[in-house]
Every structure is written in structure tokens, then in C-alpha cells.
Design an enzyme around this catalytic site. Structure first.
Site, short mmCIF file in Angstrom:
data_model
loop_
_atom_site.label_atom_id
_atom_site.label_comp_id
_atom_site.label_asym_id
_atom_site.label_seq_id
_atom_site.Cartn_x
_atom_site.Cartn_y
_atom_site.Cartn_z
N ARG A 54 0.76 -1.25 0.04
CA ARG A 54 -0.10 0.05 -0.05
C ARG A 54 0.92 1.05 -0.02
NH1 ARG A 54 -4.97 0.23 2.87
NH2 ARG A 54 -5.89 -1.65 2.63
N THR A 55 1.75 1.24 0.87
CA THR A 55 2.63 2.63 1.19
C THR A 55 3.34 2.56 -0.13
OG1 THR A 55 2.48 2.28 3.46
CG2 THR A 55 3.93 3.73 2.62
N LYS A 82 22.88 -10.09 5.01
CA LYS A 82 23.48 -10.23 3.53
C LYS A 82 24.97 -9.68 3.72
CE LYS A 82 20.97 -6.92 2.36
NZ LYS A 82 20.24 -5.63 1.60
N ARG A 104 11.38 2.73 3.85
CA ARG A 104 10.50 1.93 4.77
C ARG A 104 11.48 0.78 5.53
NH1 ARG A 104 5.05 1.48 5.45
NH2 ARG A 104 4.20 -0.30 6.35
N HIS A 132 5.85 7.49 11.29
CA HIS A 132 5.04 7.07 9.89
C HIS A 132 4.41 8.54 9.62
CE1 HIS A 132 3.85 5.54 6.53
NE2 HIS A 132 3.22 4.53 6.81
#
Lengths: 308, 430
Positions: A54-55, A82, A104, A132
């Protein structure tokens, strides 16, 4: 404004500036072809270290309506796994030539760290339990669009305050604009010293409903059950869900909001979802508008942007 | 080889004199005149103190040599005025057997300071089985610790304490010291900073003070029952200081230490999300910081440590909750205490040399008076020298110092270890 990291950095005047810009963007979005060349030639990278369709979609749509190029980077695994540091990852993306990075991240503070390292503008698309800001701005826009004045407005935020970046940023935004905010949750879903966020605290939703102008429901994460924070989703729904009975207690002029996606039968009963006071889809629409405004303001503060 | 420290103040309250060092020993103190062929050290505007002793440091070797080695770690220690450091056993493999102790000592030959091996309480620091504590005591181990791990099993901790009380004879007459990290892991799981206003604002899971105090209460109760010699490392909470004072008042054989950084920083420093401020236990509030400082000043807290914890530079570029906890501390310890706390040089000498030397069982070599016939493990410190901290300019292989960019007043000019000049004019010699 090089970066947008938190609501606290904006204050009431900063929020107002973004609302003014958003009004102009709303006009753009109402055109038959909702697209302007304001950010033509600019590149916006969306760096999502945590999944959020969504974002991400909202930001990318906003960037495209301003004619920016969009570069899409996903990294769901942690940097540690990683063998690469957060800084390594950011420098890699920057080396491709980007003007703004939407971040994000699961980890609170990651956008702050990235903003220290990056020359590009950084927009916080949600970090951990911390902040947010664009969610809060779209929520402010949605309430403002209804003609409500924030000064003295009674807003109740219900749910898992402890683990919610939306709650922290929304309390900050509403308080900055003069609203009265009450957070409603069982004690296990409230962070320690919650009162220092600037909100009143209640464990009793029924006691606050009748005086509530905006009822803001948070998503209840199912994983909280594993941590013994609430005994069951059923018990949570009975105590803190918006049931039909509670919807009747809520004043007719109130707004019902939710950052999505909604858990039907947990924070809201299925029969209330279509209540005319629900503004969930307006929030989604306004998300694009407000993110256009943020991208425009952040990128036009650097040289090269033209008015929409 | 004769070394002469010229015109230095002898100890925190002493008069000025020259100090002559030969064969590892202080051979004369006074107005010594010219000595042909002697190595001269400038002691003007400086104070000779016993070399510092660090009760808690992580030298990473063997196992994580990319973060630190004994050579680089001990060089940094010497630059900080330390002549002995107790190496925590959380290496890979862990120091949990006499063979591992011997290997560590072999690696430490030629180091810039004495490296004292602490051994693990439990095999592999896994919290399940006792290490061969008797054999370890027989090869000279005096401090046992599972480093940053807690022995959560209360029954096991009781047996460790009881067993240790039987090892006094094999340890040469002094009781074995058990240095146990107090942490209720069920309260601290997943936490990355102090639980308080700041953790709420920053959206980071916090660890409450009770994670420390509950385990400390357990340890004090068990120490009372077993009569073991308990040491409480890196105290972080105000309540813990009060509990230790009460236990001491009751006559318990208990000692405690605090890190330099817990005397300086608070949870508010985490607001930048810079993981260089992430430590275990976490920085708590100003109330706690002040209580720790008061505890050092009134003697409730016996020792000051660095808890030197090097991490490869890139790990501090991880997000706060993914970064490993810990800071390096050898080279900043003295300057930070003098600049950022009310702890005097006299108290520093007690708490960072004399007392930790006794706790570590090396009191016959370190933390000695500045007097003829004493072993020459010394630091010459300039209390007024101002310098700017640069993490990347340190001897350590890692750069994770929370003082980076700050100006500290107070520096080590010379360090003499076993009679050898290992730091000369601020430059490492080994």
C-alpha cells in the site's frame, strides 16, 4: 526541508505548509489527466526493507503524477544477513543517481541514519515503531477535508499503541494542531511513560466513545497474541473492537479512520465497515495527494523543480 | 637499561621528583641528577600514578581478530595508561579450559600490558555445565565470568557459588571471584535500550531496570547463602547501587564495578539512533547516572572499568536494533573521567588501579605505591592536556567510541609496563 523524517520536525506551521501544497495536488488529481511535469527528470527511489504494498504503491503513484522517474528497491532480508551494512546499501542506491529516497524499514531510526549518510532527500515511509509521518499527514488532510478544526477536537486512538509508528506520529501531529488525543488500549499495549507522548490514557473504550469526534482504530497484529500481550483476539475485540453497539454510541458527526489494512472482526466488526462515518478509502486517496505534496516540497527545495 | 621520569608529581597528592626505573623496578625517587645513558621521560606538569587495571575488557582474540587482537587491544590499553587488563572469556573458542587459558597467555606474550585471563563460569558460556574451575584455579585463574551472559538457572548458579568457595586453597589463599552479569533474559529479550521515556519516543523495545535488579537480588541472596565472593560488573541502575550498599553493610563479601561510559551517557544519547550509544546493560536515565557516580565517590562501587568492546566499523552502520552493543574505551577512560565526571585523580587511582588489581589477584604487581622497590607498572598522566577524540585514530582495530569528535582534558603521556616504556610521549612503542 531536505528530509521528512518525523512529525516533530514540522510543527504546526510545517504541517500547514504541506496541507497547502496538498490542496494544489488535489486539484491536479481532479484533472482528466492527473499528471504534471513538476518533477520531470528527477528520480525517486523507493527503498523498502519491509514489505508494504500500500505505502509503496501510494508513493510511486504520487511520484509518477509529478512525472518523476521511480526506482524500486526491495530488501526484505536484514543487512546483517546479507553481510552488508545499511550504509553500504544506501550508497549503492545513491550511486545510481537518485534525488529522493523513500525509506521503509523494520528498524526504528533507520531513515534518520540514512539521512545522515545520503546526499539525496530522505522521506520516512515508516520506521519500526517510531514514526510514519506521511500517514499522519494524510490523516490530518482527511480530517481537515471534512471541515473540522483541530483546536479542541477529541481524537481517540484505539489499539496497539506500544508497537505502532502510526500512533506515535499521529499523537504528535494532532497535538501539534491543538487536538485532544486519548489513547485507548489495555496496559500491555501501551508503552511505558505513554503520557509523555502528550495523550491522555484510557483502558475503557466505552467511556470515551460518546465524546469522540474522530475514532482512529489501529491494526492489531496477530503476533501480539504470542507475546501474551492480550489473551485472545476475541477478548480484544469484545473490549476494544468497534462493534455495532459501540458504533451506535459514537456521535453521528464522528469520523471512523483506520490506516489499513483492517482486520475484520478484530478492531472493527464486519457490519460497521460500511458505516457512512468510515473514511478509510478517503485516507487512501489522500495518501497519494499528500505524498505528492511531500515529494514536491522536498525536491523543489533543491534546485530544478517547476510549479505544478 | 635505566629509565628516568624527570620532574613529575609522585602520585595524586605527592611532591615533584625524578623516578629511576631499572630491572622492572623503581630503584630511586628524588632529585636524581644526570645518569649517563638513561632513557629520559619528561614528567613536567604530569603525575606518576600506578598503571591502570581494567577488570573488564573484550580483546576478541581468539576468534574475532577482525574486530581486535591482543596486540592492538593491549596497545590501546597501554595508550590509555593501563598496565593490566582482564580479558573476558567470550572469545571463540571461549576461555573455559586450562588449555584455552594457556593458549591465551601464549598469544599475549609480547603484549603492551599484562593480559589477565578470566575464565568462563560454564562450558562454552552456555549456562549448563560448570567449567573445570579447580583446574582453572590451579593454572592461576582468579576471576570467573560468563562475560555478557547470565546464568539463568538459579540451581546451577548456586552450585557454581558453592563449588567456588572450596577453591580458596588451590587459588593460593584468596577466594575465587565470580563476576556475574545480572540480567533476567525474559525481561530483556529483544530490547536494545533502557525502557523509559526515550524508548517510548524512539519506538525501541526497552529493558527495564528490574532485569538487572531481580537477578542482582538473586545473586545477593545466593552469595549470602553460599559465602562466595561475588563481583557485580557494569552496574547500570540506581536501585542496584542501593542494593550493593545494603549487602556491603550486611558484611557480604561483594564488590562492584561501573563502566566509564555509564558514568557519562544516558538513554537520551540514543535519540540520534546512532548505534555507538547502544551498550549492554543500556545507558539509563540521569537519575541512574548520578547514582552510579555517587556510588563511585562514596565507595559503594569499588572499581571503574572500560568494558572495552570493539566491533568492526561497519557494524555501527547497521540499524540500531541490528547493531551489536558495546563501545571501545581504553584510550578515552582517563580523559573522560576527568572531563565528564566529578571523579578525582585520587579516586581514579583507587578505583581503576589499586582496587581492581586486588580483585583480579594481581595486587602484588599492579596498583602498587610509587615507592622504591615496587614493580614499575606506571602511567604518567597530564591532567591539563586537551585532545580531540578521533575513533579512527585509535590503536584499536575498531572505532566505536561514543566520544568521537569530543574534546577531552587529561591524557596519558607515558606508560611503563614491567619497567619497559611501552608508551613514550603518547606514542605506542610495541
Amino acid at each position: 526541508m531536505k528530509d521528512l523524517l518525523t512529525i516533530d520536525q514540522l510543527g504546526a506551521s510545517g504541517i500547514d505548509e504541506i496541507m497547502q501544497a496538498a490542496d494544489a495536488m488535489a486539484e491536479v488529481c481532479a484533472r482528466p489527466v492527473p499528471k504534471v511535469p513538476a518533477l520531470k527528470g528527477r528520480t525517486v527511489a523507493s527503498m523498502f526493507f519491509e514489505d508494504s504494498t500500500r505505502t509503496r504503491t501510494s508513493f510511486e503513484t504520487a511520484a509518477r503524477r509529478l512525472s518523476a522517474d521511480v526506482l524500486n528497491f526491495s530488501a526484505s532480508s536484514s543487512s546483517v544477513n546479507k553481510g552488508e551494512s545499511l550504509r553500504d546499501t544506501v550508497e549503492t542506491i545513491e550511486a545510481m543517481g537518485v534525488d529522493a529516497i523513500v525509506v521503509r524499514h523494520r528498524s526504528s531510526g533507520a531513515p534518520q541514519q540514512i539521512a545522515r549518510w545520503a546526499k539525496a532527500s530522505v522521506i520516512n515511509g515508516g520506521d519500526g515503531w517510531h514514526a510514519h509521518p506521511t500517514q499522519s499527514l494524510l490523516d490530518v488532510y482527511t480530517i481537515r477535508e471534512e471541515g473540522r478544526r483541530f483546536d479542541g477536537l477529541n481524537i481517540a486512538i484505539v489499539g496497539d499503541i506500544s508497537h505502532s509508528r502510526v500512533a506515535r506520529s499521529n499523537v504528535a501531529a494532532y497535538r501539534a494542531l491543538g487536538a485532544n488525543v486519548t489513547v485507548v488500549a489495555p496496559p500491555t499495549l501501551l508503552p511505558p511513560h505513554v503520557e509523555t507522548l502528550g495523550a491522555s490514557v484510557s483502558h475503557d473504550l466505552d467511556a470515551v466513545l460518546a465524546d469522540t469526534d474522530v475514532l482512529y482504530l489501529l491494526r492489531m497484529q496477530r503476533e501480539r497474541m504470542d507475546q501474551a500481550l492480550v489473551p485472545s483476539l476475541g477478548e480484544y475485540h469484545r473490549a476494544f473492537g468497534l462493534t455495532l453497539d459501540r458504533a451506535r454510541t459514537l456521535p453521528a458527526s464522528s469520523l471512523i479512520m483506520h490506516p489499513g489494512p483492517m482486520n475484520r472482526g478484530v478492531e472493527i466488526s464486519p457490519e460497521v465497515i460500511d458505516d457512512p462515518r468510515v473514511r478509510v478509502l478517503n485516507q487512501v486517496t489522500n495518501g497519494v495527494i499528500v505524498r505528492m505534496a511531500v515529494l514536491y516540497l522536498v525536491l523543489s527545495s533543491a534546485a530544478g523543480g517547476s510549479a505544478p | 637499561m635505566i629509565t628516568i621520569i624527570r620532574n613529575a608529581q609522585i602520585g595524586p597528592d605527592g611532591d615533584k621528583a625524578d623516578v629511576r626505573i631499572e630491572n622492572g623496578t623503581i630503584s630511586a625517587i628524588g632529585d636524581l641528577g644526570e645518569v649517563a645513558g638513561a632513557h629520559e621521560l619528561d614528567g613536567s606538569d604530569a603525575v606518576v600514578v600506578p598503571g591502570f587495571v581494567d577488570l573488564r575488557a573484550h580483546l576478541r582474540e581468539p576468534g574475532r581478530e577482525e574486530a581486535e587482537t591482543i596486540a592492538t587491544g593491549s596497545r590501546g590499553a597501554a595508550l590509555g595508561g593501563f598496565t593490566a587488563v582482564v580479558a573476558m572469556p567470550n572469545t571463540d573458542p571461549a576461555i573455559d579450559s586450562p588449555g584455552a587459558v594457556r593458549d591465551l597467555r601464549a598469544l599475549a606474550e609480547g603484549a603492551s600490558c599484562e593480559v589477565v585471563a578470566a575464565a568462563a563460569l560454564t562450558v562454552g558460556r552456555a549456562g549448563a555445565l560448570l567449567t573445570p574451575m579447580g583446574e582453572l584455579a590451579a593454572v592461576g585463574v582468579r576471576i570467573f565470568s560468563d562475560a555478557d551472559r547470565t546464568v539463568s538457572d538459579t540451581g546451577l548458579m548456586r552450585r557454581i557459588m558453592e563449588y567456588a568457595t572450596g577453591l580458596t586453597a588451590v587459588a593460593g589463599g584468596e577466594p575465587i571471584v565470580l563476576s556475574h552479569h545480572c540480567d533476567d533474559v525474559h525481561l530483556s529479550a529483544g530490547a536494545h535500550m533502557h525502557e523509559g521515556e526515550w524508548s517510548t519516543h524512539l519506538g525501541i523495545r526497552g529493558v527495564p531496570r528490574e532485569a538487572e535488579t531481580i537477578m542482582l537480588a538473586r545473586d545477593i541472596a545466593l552469595a549470602r547463602k553460599t559465602g562466595c565472593r561475588l563481583h557485580v560488573p557494569h552496574v547500570s541502575a540506581a536501585e542496584s547501587v542501593a542494593m550493593i550498599a545494603e549487602a556491603k553493610a550486611d558484611g557480604l563479601a561483594i564488590t562492584a564495578d561501573v563502566t566509564v561510559h555509564h558514568l557519562v551517557f544516558t538513554d537520551a544519547d540514543c535519540a540520534s539512533f546512532d548505534p555507538v550509544f547502544k551498550v549492554t546493560p543500556p545507558f539509563r536515565t540521569e537519575v541512574d547516572r548520578a547514582a552510579l557516580e555517587a556510588g563511585v565517590l562514596d565507595g559503594t562501587i569499588d572499581a571503574i572499568v572500560t568494558d572495552h568492546a570493539p566491533h568492526e566499523p561497519h557494524t555501527k552502520e547497521f540499524p540500531f536494533d541490528e547493531a551489536p552493543p558495546g563501545v571501545i574505551g581504553f584510550e578515552t577512560a582517563l580523559g573522560a573521567l576527568l572531563t565528564d565526571t566529578d571523579v578525582s585523580l585520587g579516586r581514579i587511582v583507587e578505583a581503576m588501579s589499586i582496587v581492581p588489581a586486588q580483585i583480579a589477584g594481581i595486587g602484588e604487581r599492579h596498583g602498587r605505591p610509587i615507592a622504591v622497590g615496587q614493580p614499575a607498572n606506571l602511567a604518567v598522566v597530564d591532567l591539563d592536556h586537551e585532545w580531540s577524540v578521533d575513533g579512527s585514530a585509535m590503536a584499536s582495530r575498531s572505532h566505536n567510541t561514543p566520544w568521537h569528535g569530543r574534546v577531552l582534558r587529561g591524557a596519558v603521556r607515558h606508560t611503563i609496563f614491567e619497567g619497559d616504556v611501552v608508551v613514550d610521549g603518547g606514542e605506542a612503542q610495541r
